[in-house]
Design a protein around this motif. Sequence first.
Motif, PDB file in Angstrom:
ATOM      1  N   VAL A 177      -4.596 -15.214   4.478  1.00  0.00           N
ATOM      2  CA  VAL A 177      -5.174 -14.172   3.615  1.00  0.00           C
ATOM      3  C   VAL A 177      -6.553 -13.747   4.115  1.00  0.00           C
ATOM      4  O   VAL A 177      -7.129 -12.790   3.595  1.00  0.00           O
ATOM      5  N   GLY A 193      -8.610 -12.647   1.051  1.00  0.00           N
ATOM      6  CA  GLY A 193      -8.089 -13.579   0.055  1.00  0.00           C
ATOM      7  C   GLY A 193      -9.171 -14.369  -0.638  1.00  0.00           C
ATOM      8  O   GLY A 193      -9.119 -14.568  -1.859  1.00  0.00           O
ATOM      9  N   THR A 247      -6.350  -6.424  -2.616  1.00  0.00           N
ATOM     10  CA  THR A 247      -5.904  -7.809  -2.496  1.00  0.00           C
ATOM     11  C   THR A 247      -6.161  -8.574  -3.792  1.00  0.00           C
ATOM     12  O   THR A 247      -5.360  -9.431  -4.193  1.00  0.00           O
ATOM     13  N   THR A 267       0.397 -14.245  -4.029  1.00  0.00           N
ATOM     14  CA  THR A 267      -0.558 -13.228  -3.593  1.00  0.00           C
ATOM     15  C   THR A 267      -0.053 -12.506  -2.361  1.00  0.00           C
ATOM     16  O   THR A 267      -0.112 -11.274  -2.272  1.00  0.00           O
ATOM     17  N   VAL A 268       0.462 -13.264  -1.387  1.00  0.00           N
ATOM     18  CA  VAL A 268       0.947 -12.661  -0.150  1.00  0.00           C
ATOM     19  C   VAL A 268       2.079 -11.684  -0.442  1.00  0.00           C
ATOM     20  O   VAL A 268       2.104 -10.555   0.071  1.00  0.00           O
ATOM     21  N   VAL A 296       0.793  -8.544  -2.177  1.00  0.00           N
ATOM     22  CA  VAL A 296       0.133  -7.659  -1.217  1.00  0.00           C
ATOM     23  C   VAL A 296       1.159  -6.996  -0.309  1.00  0.00           C
ATOM     24  O   VAL A 296       1.028  -5.816   0.048  1.00  0.00           O
ATOM     25  N   ARG A 297       2.204  -7.733   0.053  1.00  0.00           N
ATOM     26  CA  ARG A 297       3.253  -7.132   0.874  1.00  0.00           C
ATOM     27  C   ARG A 297       3.935  -5.974   0.147  1.00  0.00           C
ATOM     28  O   ARG A 297       4.279  -4.955   0.762  1.00  0.00           O
ATOM     29  N   ASN A 333       1.611  -3.170   0.379  1.00  0.00           N
ATOM     30  CA  ASN A 333       1.652  -2.632   1.735  1.00  0.00           C
ATOM     31  C   ASN A 333       2.878  -1.760   1.959  1.00  0.00           C
ATOM     32  O   ASN A 333       2.822  -0.744   2.662  1.00  0.00           O
ATOM     33  N   VAL A 357      -1.946  -9.606   5.419  1.00  0.00           N
ATOM     34  CA  VAL A 357      -3.049  -9.144   4.570  1.00  0.00           C
ATOM     35  C   VAL A 357      -4.057  -8.488   5.512  1.00  0.00           C
ATOM     36  O   VAL A 357      -4.933  -9.141   6.070  1.00  0.00           O
TER      37      VAL A 357
END
Length: 451
Positions: free
Chosen positions: A68, A72, A119, A132-133, A136-137, A140, A184
């Motif tokens: 991150v 992050g 983020t 979180t990942v 965010v994906r 994105n 990220v």
Amino acid sequence: GYRHVVVSWGGAIESVKGTRVSDRPQQQGWLPRLLGALVRLPVVTVVAAAVVVRLLAGVAFTAADTDVYEFGWLAENIVDGHGYAYFTDTPHGRVEPTRPDSTDRLASAFMPPGYTYLTAAGAAVGGSHDGTVWAVRALNALLAAAGVVLIDSLARRLVGRPAARLAAVGFAFYPSLVYAATQVSAANLYLPLEMGLLLLLIRAGRVPSWRRWAEAGLLLGALCLVRAEAVAVVPLATAWLLWTASRAGVNRQVGLRLGAVFVAVAAALPGAWLVRNSLVLGEPVATITTTGGLNLWYGNHDGATGSQKDIAVPEGLRGEISRIDAGDAFELRRDEVFRREAFESMARDPIGTAWRDVKKAGLLLGADVNDRRNLNPFYLGSYAVLAALGVAGFVQWWRRRDPGDTVRWLVAGYLAFSVVVPVVFFALARYRLPIELLLLVFAGAWLSRRV
């Protein structure tokens, strides 16, 4: 379009009339047929494909192994109620966020806020590292959908509809862009913003009006909150707009008033962030982030490779930074140390500095040998094909444009800026993505004309 054929064989005469040559079945290779099908795709289909491909790619790159980075850490502090903070203060000195609960968070302007807050929204929804990942994906992927629409619109203005649709398909499936969406990375946000900015600048140049110039200025201001170096684009874009307006016959005073509107609107968002930085860091601040000196040092010090990868801060420099007093201005003092070291190295060895700049250009436009991901054959192969087609298409486009066409110089200036900034600081593969966007546009133009 009609043809009369007289066939004679063994004394027999036959007249064959009435067949159009254009009606006869024509044999085409698989590539023209494929490109023809892609050109006819609705843009909504390309958007859906871009989103699905990016979400599927996320399965191949596990969330647990996805870093991150600074975004992050900043996002976690924001969500936890500690504010926009990055460094922590411990009895052993200032440290990057190992973040034990007993430590104090220092005031920060460590990264541009645009993607950081995006983020933070992902962190608030995700609730854990993996969550979180993936959040965010998903964001994105939505930004990629916007990217498809914007590159299609921009390419229509530059090279026409068939090439534009091919560029959009390229954006949807190009490996580097798909991979970036699993990470990220602020590139996912600033790439659509940059395409939108080019589109709005072209529109503002064609029809000078305060509203169109204000729209372009607002988007440029938003870009400054994602890429700190975009602040340098404000005077460059202003000069281009004024030049374009003068060539279109706009009165000089009218042009200056429009330019003032553009600059004022462009400065509003980054100006507000500068005020915020000055307040929390305890002194006037003229930069969006407190990493300019660090970024300059990455690519300009004894032993620098030109890349950000495999960089280690010497113990002596770490010791000097650890002795900086904790307080609101810690990040500013830390950045001053790196800036001083970078300038001293550049002044001490100008020939070595020039050679590093050449290396950085090679790492940017070729492959960063310090990053193993850049050496993947699939990655290198796709880029090599894109570069060959894109450069050929760009040369053709440049020659066809009127020499006095200011759009030519807008595109050339964008490409030059995308090269010069990493060469001054340091090279990373993602810094080539803005160049690859235009390569997609011109590769689409070359294919649509030749095949």
